[in-house]
Motif scaffolding. Structure first.
Motif, mmCIF file in Angstrom:
data_model
loop_
_atom_site.group_PDB
_atom_site.id
_atom_site.type_symbol
_atom_site.label_atom_id
_atom_site.label_comp_id
_atom_site.label_asym_id
_atom_site.label_seq_id
_atom_site.Cartn_x
_atom_site.Cartn_y
_atom_site.Cartn_z
ATOM 1 N N ARG A 84 -90.702 41.427 59.897
ATOM 2 C CA ARG A 84 -91.032 41.613 61.322
ATOM 3 C C ARG A 84 -91.644 40.330 61.876
ATOM 4 N NH1 ARG A 84 -92.241 46.080 64.305
ATOM 5 N NH2 ARG A 84 -90.069 46.496 63.868
ATOM 6 N N ALA A 85 -92.556 39.724 61.130
ATOM 7 C CA ALA A 85 -93.188 38.485 61.584
ATOM 8 C C ALA A 85 -92.155 37.368 61.740
ATOM 9 C CB ALA A 85 -94.287 38.071 60.608
ATOM 10 N N ALA A 86 -91.181 37.313 60.830
ATOM 11 C CA ALA A 86 -90.130 36.288 60.934
ATOM 12 C C ALA A 86 -89.344 36.444 62.236
ATOM 13 C CB ALA A 86 -89.200 36.353 59.728
ATOM 14 N N LEU A 87 -89.097 37.683 62.638
ATOM 15 C CA LEU A 87 -88.414 37.912 63.916
ATOM 16 C C LEU A 87 -89.279 37.414 65.075
ATOM 17 C CD1 LEU A 87 -86.958 41.502 63.389
ATOM 18 C CD2 LEU A 87 -85.679 39.357 63.447
ATOM 19 N N PHE A 88 -90.581 37.668 64.997
ATOM 20 C CA PHE A 88 -91.482 37.189 66.049
ATOM 21 C C PHE A 88 -91.515 35.664 66.089
ATOM 22 C CE2 PHE A 88 -94.181 41.312 66.000
ATOM 23 C CZ PHE A 88 -93.348 41.894 66.931
ATOM 24 N N ILE A 89 -91.487 35.027 64.916
ATOM 25 C CA ILE A 89 -91.451 33.553 64.895
ATOM 26 C C ILE A 89 -90.167 33.061 65.554
ATOM 27 C CG2 ILE A 89 -91.250 31.537 63.379
ATOM 28 C CD1 ILE A 89 -93.271 32.998 61.494
ATOM 29 N N GLU A 90 -89.041 33.695 65.239
ATOM 30 C CA GLU A 90 -87.770 33.310 65.883
ATOM 31 C C GLU A 90 -87.846 33.458 67.391
ATOM 32 O OE1 GLU A 90 -84.502 35.534 64.252
ATOM 33 O OE2 GLU A 90 -84.905 34.820 62.221
ATOM 34 N N ASP A 91 -88.574 34.486 67.864
ATOM 35 C CA ASP A 91 -88.724 34.746 69.299
ATOM 36 C C ASP A 91 -89.864 33.941 69.925
ATOM 37 O OD1 ASP A 91 -86.658 36.589 69.108
ATOM 38 O OD2 ASP A 91 -87.997 38.328 68.973
ATOM 39 N N GLU A 92 -90.476 33.042 69.123
ATOM 40 C CA GLU A 92 -91.600 32.214 69.554
ATOM 41 C C GLU A 92 -92.809 33.046 69.965
ATOM 42 O OE1 GLU A 92 -90.242 29.251 72.348
ATOM 43 O OE2 GLU A 92 -88.724 28.519 70.939
ATOM 44 N N ARG A 93 -92.962 34.190 69.332
ATOM 45 C CA ARG A 93 -94.133 35.057 69.534
ATOM 46 C C ARG A 93 -95.082 34.812 68.352
ATOM 47 N NH1 ARG A 93 -91.820 40.958 70.557
ATOM 48 N NH2 ARG A 93 -94.057 41.390 70.446
ATOM 49 N N TYR A 94 -95.634 33.606 68.317
ATOM 50 C CA TYR A 94 -96.382 33.141 67.161
ATOM 51 C C TYR A 94 -97.669 33.923 66.931
ATOM 52 C CZ TYR A 94 -93.077 29.376 67.822
ATOM 53 O OH TYR A 94 -91.923 28.655 67.997
ATOM 54 N N SER A 95 -98.346 34.292 67.994
ATOM 55 C CA SER A 95 -99.584 35.049 67.846
ATOM 56 C C SER A 95 -99.306 36.428 67.254
ATOM 57 C CB SER A 95 -100.274 35.183 69.214
ATOM 58 O OG SER A 95 -101.460 35.926 69.085
ATOM 59 N N ASP A 96 -98.246 37.083 67.716
ATOM 60 C CA ASP A 96 -97.861 38.382 67.161
ATOM 61 C C ASP A 96 -97.490 38.243 65.686
ATOM 62 O OD1 ASP A 96 -98.217 39.709 69.605
ATOM 63 O OD2 ASP A 96 -96.131 39.400 70.202
ATOM 64 N N ALA A 97 -96.769 37.181 65.362
ATOM 65 C CA ALA A 97 -96.383 36.942 63.972
ATOM 66 C C ALA A 97 -97.623 36.738 63.110
ATOM 67 C CB ALA A 97 -95.461 35.726 63.880
ATOM 68 N N ALA A 98 -98.558 35.931 63.585
ATOM 69 C CA ALA A 98 -99.777 35.656 62.814
ATOM 70 C C ALA A 98 -100.554 36.948 62.562
ATOM 71 C CB ALA A 98 -100.641 34.635 63.542
ATOM 72 N N HIS A 99 -100.652 37.791 63.565
ATOM 73 C CA HIS A 99 -101.375 39.064 63.411
ATOM 74 C C HIS A 99 -100.739 39.923 62.315
ATOM 75 C CE1 HIS A 99 -103.613 42.655 64.467
ATOM 76 N NE2 HIS A 99 -102.466 43.301 64.530
ATOM 77 N N ILE A 100 -99.426 40.030 62.329
ATOM 78 C CA ILE A 100 -98.726 40.852 61.333
ATOM 79 C C ILE A 100 -98.858 40.235 59.938
ATOM 80 C CG2 ILE A 100 -96.422 41.556 60.563
ATOM 81 C CD1 ILE A 100 -95.808 42.166 63.473
#
Length: 163
Positions: A84-100
């Motif tokens: 899930r975090a990898a998908l957020f990184i791809e979407d440039e949602r870095y803060s969401d990725a870091a939280h997960i």
């Protein structure tokens, strides 16, 4: 080959099918990986490793839906959280990725891929020192982790260190 013989002897063994699916995915034989994961999900639509494997292949919104299913079954699935975090990184949602990824590391502090991906999310937010710490931790856990070597090298070069 031993895998083929195992699958022939026990064609409904989800663990064998999962290993096949993961192997095919890692070797970029996506059609065969999808077939293996699909065979598992026909037997057990809630088998988390197959949901995660299929999500990694599918990407996009389909991946989010598959990971929602996986995390509903097992909210502590580290591979599902990291995917899930990898998908957020791809979407440039870095803060969401870091939280997960922080959640995944609370579950398993020794998960090298989570440390590496958290480093990536932090570096993308300009938090280079924290990123370097997580890349370093990934390498401490898995000294042969090529992606972490590359990432820490880029981060160190970014601050002027070329060693």
């Amino acid at each position: 080959n031993l895998f083929r013989e195992a699958a022939r002897l026990d064609p409904e063994n989800v663990e064998i099918l999962q290993l096949w699916g993961d192997l095919f995915r890692e070797k970029y034989n996506i059609a065969e990986a999808q077939r293996s994961y699909g065979d598992i999900l026909k037997q057990n639509e809630n088998y988390v490793p197959a949901l995660v494997g299929m999500a990694i292949i599918e990407g996009g919104q389909a991946a989010h839906a598959l990971l929602d299913s996986a995390l509903e079954v097992n909210p502590r699935s580290e591979p599902a959280l990291v995917a899930r975090a990898a998908l957020f990184i791809e979407d440039e949602r870095y803060s969401d990725a870091a939280h997960i990824l922080e959640r995944a590391l609370q579950i398993n502090p020794g998960y090298a891929k989570a440390h590496n991906n958290l480093g990536t999310a932090l570096a993308s937010q300009g938090k280079t020192e924290d990123a370097i710490k997580h890349f370093g931790m990934a390498l401490y856990i898995n000294p042969g982790y090529a992606a972490a070597h590359s990432n820490i090298g880029v981060a160190l070069a970014g601050r002027g260190e070329f060693e």
